[in-house]
Scaffold this motif. Structure first.
Motif, PDB file in Angstrom:
ATOM      1  N   ALA A   5       0.832  -1.210   0.000  1.00 45.89           N
ATOM      2  CA  ALA A   5       0.000   0.000   0.000  1.00 45.89           C
ATOM      3  C   ALA A   5       0.863   1.255   0.000  1.00 45.89           C
ATOM      4  O   ALA A   5       0.589   2.214  -0.739  1.00 45.89           O
ATOM      5  N   THR A   6       1.917   1.250   0.822  1.00 44.49           N
ATOM      6  CA  THR A   6       2.807   2.410   0.878  1.00 44.49           C
ATOM      7  C   THR A   6       3.527   2.591  -0.451  1.00 44.49           C
ATOM      8  O   THR A   6       3.667   3.714  -0.950  1.00 44.49           O
ATOM      9  N   MET A   7       3.985   1.479  -1.045  1.00 47.24           N
ATOM     10  CA  MET A   7       4.685   1.559  -2.337  1.00 47.24           C
ATOM     11  C   MET A   7       3.799   2.186  -3.407  1.00 47.24           C
ATOM     12  O   MET A   7       4.281   2.827  -4.340  1.00 47.24           O
ATOM     13  N   GLY A   8       2.479   2.018  -3.256  1.00 46.74           N
ATOM     14  CA  GLY A   8       1.572   2.548  -4.263  1.00 46.74           C
ATOM     15  C   GLY A   8       1.384   4.045  -4.198  1.00 46.74           C
ATOM     16  O   GLY A   8       0.885   4.647  -5.155  1.00 46.74           O
ATOM     17  N   ILE A   9       1.743   4.692  -3.088  1.00 48.55           N
ATOM     18  CA  ILE A   9       1.486   6.127  -2.960  1.00 48.55           C
ATOM     19  C   ILE A   9       2.748   6.975  -2.852  1.00 48.55           C
ATOM     20  O   ILE A   9       2.685   8.186  -3.033  1.00 48.55           O
ATOM     21  N   ILE A  10       3.897   6.361  -2.551  1.00 42.71           N
ATOM     22  CA  ILE A  10       5.108   7.183  -2.441  1.00 42.71           C
ATOM     23  C   ILE A  10       5.526   7.653  -3.827  1.00 42.71           C
ATOM     24  O   ILE A  10       5.246   6.995  -4.826  1.00 42.71           O
ATOM     25  N   PRO A  11       6.181   8.822  -3.933  1.00 45.19           N
ATOM     26  CA  PRO A  11       6.534   9.383  -5.244  1.00 45.19           C
ATOM     27  C   PRO A  11       7.416   8.477  -6.087  1.00 45.19           C
ATOM     28  O   PRO A  11       7.306   8.469  -7.302  1.00 45.19           O
ATOM     29  N   SER A  12       8.302   7.724  -5.468  1.00 43.11           N
ATOM     30  CA  SER A  12       9.207   6.865  -6.221  1.00 43.11           C
ATOM     31  C   SER A  12       9.720   5.770  -5.308  1.00 43.11           C
ATOM     32  O   SER A  12       9.916   5.985  -4.111  1.00 43.11           O
ATOM     33  N   VAL A  18      23.508   6.182   0.644  1.00 44.87           N
ATOM     34  CA  VAL A  18      24.783   6.833   0.337  1.00 44.87           C
ATOM     35  C   VAL A  18      25.647   6.876   1.594  1.00 44.87           C
ATOM     36  O   VAL A  18      25.205   7.360   2.647  1.00 44.87           O
ATOM     37  N   HIS A  19      26.861   6.376   1.467  1.00 44.22           N
ATOM     38  CA  HIS A  19      27.813   6.359   2.575  1.00 44.22           C
ATOM     39  C   HIS A  19      28.982   7.278   2.206  1.00 44.22           C
ATOM     40  O   HIS A  19      29.806   6.923   1.358  1.00 44.22           O
ATOM     41  N   LEU A  20      28.999   8.452   2.790  1.00 50.02           N
ATOM     42  CA  LEU A  20      30.040   9.438   2.508  1.00 50.02           C
ATOM     43  C   LEU A  20      31.169   9.269   3.523  1.00 50.02           C
ATOM     44  O   LEU A  20      30.956   9.415   4.731  1.00 50.02           O
ATOM     45  N   PRO A 150      19.758   9.912 -11.067  1.00 46.44           N
ATOM     46  CA  PRO A 150      19.218   9.175  -9.924  1.00 46.44           C
ATOM     47  C   PRO A 150      20.105   7.978  -9.571  1.00 46.44           C
ATOM     48  O   PRO A 150      20.409   7.147 -10.424  1.00 46.44           O
ATOM     49  N   LEU A 151      20.516   7.904  -8.330  1.00 51.60           N
ATOM     50  CA  LEU A 151      21.329   6.794  -7.856  1.00 51.60           C
ATOM     51  C   LEU A 151      20.433   5.762  -7.176  1.00 51.60           C
ATOM     52  O   LEU A 151      19.397   6.100  -6.604  1.00 51.60           O
ATOM     53  N   GLU A 152      20.851   4.502  -7.247  1.00 50.15           N
ATOM     54  CA  GLU A 152      20.120   3.434  -6.580  1.00 50.15           C
ATOM     55  C   GLU A 152      21.117   2.513  -5.897  1.00 50.15           C
ATOM     56  O   GLU A 152      22.300   2.488  -6.225  1.00 50.15           O
ATOM     57  N   GLY A 153      20.612   1.737  -4.959  1.00 49.23           N
ATOM     58  CA  GLY A 153      21.463   0.772  -4.283  1.00 49.23           C
ATOM     59  C   GLY A 153      22.321   1.417  -3.217  1.00 49.23           C
ATOM     60  O   GLY A 153      22.039   2.508  -2.728  1.00 49.23           O
ATOM     61  N   ARG A 154      23.403   0.731  -2.886  1.00 45.92           N
ATOM     62  CA  ARG A 154      24.305   1.202  -1.834  1.00 45.92           C
ATOM     63  C   ARG A 154      25.535   1.814  -2.490  1.00 45.92           C
ATOM     64  O   ARG A 154      26.262   1.132  -3.218  1.00 45.92           O
ATOM     65  N   VAL A 155      25.751   3.090  -2.236  1.00 42.48           N
ATOM     66  CA  VAL A 155      26.807   3.844  -2.914  1.00 42.48           C
ATOM     67  C   VAL A 155      27.780   4.392  -1.873  1.00 42.48           C
ATOM     68  O   VAL A 155      27.384   5.114  -0.955  1.00 42.48           O
ATOM     69  N   VAL A 156      29.047   4.044  -2.033  1.00 38.94           N
ATOM     70  CA  VAL A 156      30.111   4.600  -1.199  1.00 38.94           C
ATOM     71  C   VAL A 156      30.731   5.782  -1.924  1.00 38.94           C
ATOM     72  O   VAL A 156      31.020   5.706  -3.125  1.00 38.94           O
ATOM     73  N   VAL A 157      30.929   6.880  -1.215  1.00 38.65           N
ATOM     74  CA  VAL A 157      31.589   8.067  -1.758  1.00 38.65           C
ATOM     75  C   VAL A 157      32.740   8.417  -0.830  1.00 38.65           C
ATOM     76  O   VAL A 157      32.525   8.653   0.362  1.00 38.65           O
ATOM     77  N   TYR A 186      38.333  12.621  10.364  1.00 37.62           N
ATOM     78  CA  TYR A 186      39.034  11.751   9.425  1.00 37.62           C
ATOM     79  C   TYR A 186      38.457  10.332   9.441  1.00 37.62           C
ATOM     80  O   TYR A 186      38.222   9.746  10.498  1.00 37.62           O
ATOM     81  N   ALA A 187      38.257   9.795   8.242  1.00 37.89           N
ATOM     82  CA  ALA A 187      37.829   8.403   8.037  1.00 37.89           C
ATOM     83  C   ALA A 187      36.483   8.088   8.678  1.00 37.89           C
ATOM     84  O   ALA A 187      36.173   6.928   8.941  1.00 37.89           O
ATOM     85  N   THR A 188      35.668   9.111   8.927  1.00 37.44           N
ATOM     86  CA  THR A 188      34.337   8.874   9.474  1.00 37.44           C
ATOM     87  C   THR A 188      33.327   8.743   8.341  1.00 37.44           C
ATOM     88  O   THR A 188      33.582   9.118   7.199  1.00 37.44           O
ATOM     89  N   GLU A 189      32.169   8.225   8.708  1.00 38.35           N
ATOM     90  CA  GLU A 189      31.100   7.964   7.738  1.00 38.35           C
ATOM     91  C   GLU A 189      29.910   8.871   8.002  1.00 38.35           C
ATOM     92  O   GLU A 189      29.471   9.023   9.147  1.00 38.35           O
ATOM     93  N   THR A 190      29.388   9.469   6.942  1.00 36.97           N
ATOM     94  CA  THR A 190      28.135  10.206   6.986  1.00 36.97           C
ATOM     95  C   THR A 190      27.152   9.441   6.108  1.00 36.97           C
ATOM     96  O   THR A 190      27.416   9.242   4.924  1.00 36.97           O
ATOM     97  N   ARG A 191      26.049   8.992   6.685  1.00 36.75           N
ATOM     98  CA  ARG A 191      25.146   8.061   6.000  1.00 36.75           C
ATOM     99  C   ARG A 191      23.817   8.740   5.688  1.00 36.75           C
ATOM    100  O   ARG A 191      23.195   9.351   6.564  1.00 36.75           O
ATOM    101  N   VAL A 192      23.389   8.612   4.427  1.00 31.93           N
ATOM    102  CA  VAL A 192      22.206   9.318   3.951  1.00 31.93           C
ATOM    103  C   VAL A 192      21.340   8.369   3.126  1.00 31.93           C
ATOM    104  O   VAL A 192      21.859   7.571   2.338  1.00 31.93           O
ATOM    105  N   ILE A 193      20.038   8.441   3.317  1.00 35.07           N
ATOM    106  CA  ILE A 193      19.087   7.767   2.422  1.00 35.07           C
ATOM    107  C   ILE A 193      18.555   8.830   1.476  1.00 35.07           C
ATOM    108  O   ILE A 193      17.960   9.818   1.911  1.00 35.07           O
ATOM    109  N   GLU A 194      18.790   8.652   0.184  1.00 41.12           N
ATOM    110  CA  GLU A 194      18.366   9.650  -0.805  1.00 41.12           C
ATOM    111  C   GLU A 194      17.311   9.049  -1.719  1.00 41.12           C
ATOM    112  O   GLU A 194      17.488   7.959  -2.267  1.00 41.12           O
ATOM    113  N   ALA A 195      16.182   9.752  -1.871  1.00 43.20           N
ATOM    114  CA  ALA A 195      15.101   9.311  -2.743  1.00 43.20           C
ATOM    115  C   ALA A 195      14.493  10.532  -3.416  1.00 43.20           C
ATOM    116  O   ALA A 195      14.868  11.674  -3.131  1.00 43.20           O
TER     117      ALA A 195
END
Length: 206
Positions: A5-12, A18-20, A150-157, A186-195
């Motif tokens: 049901a949720t998949m049917g109404i979300i924009p995409s 994204v793991h920065l 548009p990016l998909e999946g798990r992306v390391v930057v 240094y060497a830390t991770e910033t984690r983001v869900i992008e949609a």
């Protein structure tokens, strides 16, 4: 990720996780050095930090779908640890600090004090001698990110603190003048869900 049901109404249904990562510690002495786009390597501690961060990621998530990296050595050497060939991106470099690169801030303040003062008085529009303003650097990074499509999946930057700050400001709707509010180490991770609907910041500098 969601029920039908949720998949049917979300924009995409497209979601990118994204793991920065900021590069590890660089070769340095006791003095603070203005590095910018100077191609310097990691210190022994920085190499150890990078290995540990990559190992933690791989243990938690496995091999990422893509690895994007600044083409400077301190990032590309880190990016090579994620078991996927890095896509080197010159646009993910740090701010170009021009003639200031490689010099200590103490030396710069003594010899080019007026320009240094002007730079810090106008962090967004102040220009390092022969370099780019922070506003220009942030715009460069954001434009490049948007051009990736548009990016998909798990992306390391793997990149520098400046581009991480620029992307966070963009995702959160903040102006580039707010960038210094973020200080991932240094060497830390910033984690983001992008949609399509926007970005959710999960971790900053973890």
């Amino acid at each position: 990720m969601f029920d039908a049901a949720t998949m049917g109404i979300i924009p995409s249904s497209r979601v990118a996780r994204v793991h920065l990562f900021r590069h590890g510690e660089v070769e340095t002495g006791s003095a603070r050095v203005c590095r910018g786009q100077a191609d310097v390597g990691l210190s022994a501690r920085g190499q150890s930090q990078s290995r540990a961060a990559a190992e933690r990621f791989l243990a938690a998530f496995g091999r990422p779908d893509r690895v994007l990296s600044s083409d400077l050595t301190r990032c590309s050497a880190f990016a090579a640890l994620f078991r996927r060939t890095p896509e080197l991106q010159p646009a993910l470099r740090e701010q170009d600090m021009g003639e200031w690169e490689g010099r200590t801030w103490e030396d710069l303040t003594r010899q080019d004090g007026a320009a240094v003062t002007a730079y810090w008085n106008d962090y967004v529009g102040g220009r390092p001698t022969g370099g780019e303003t922070w506003g220009e650097a942030a715009a460069r990074v954001v434009a490049h990110w948007q051009a990736l499509g548009p990016l998909e999946g798990r992306v390391v930057v793997v990149t520098h603190v400046g581009p991480i700050r620029a992307l966070l400001c963009n995702w959160l709707g903040l102006g580039p003048g707010e960038a210094l509010r973020f200080a991932p180490g240094y060497a830390t991770e910033t984690r983001v869900i992008e949609a399509q609907a926007g970005a959710v910041i999960e971790v900053v500098g973890g």
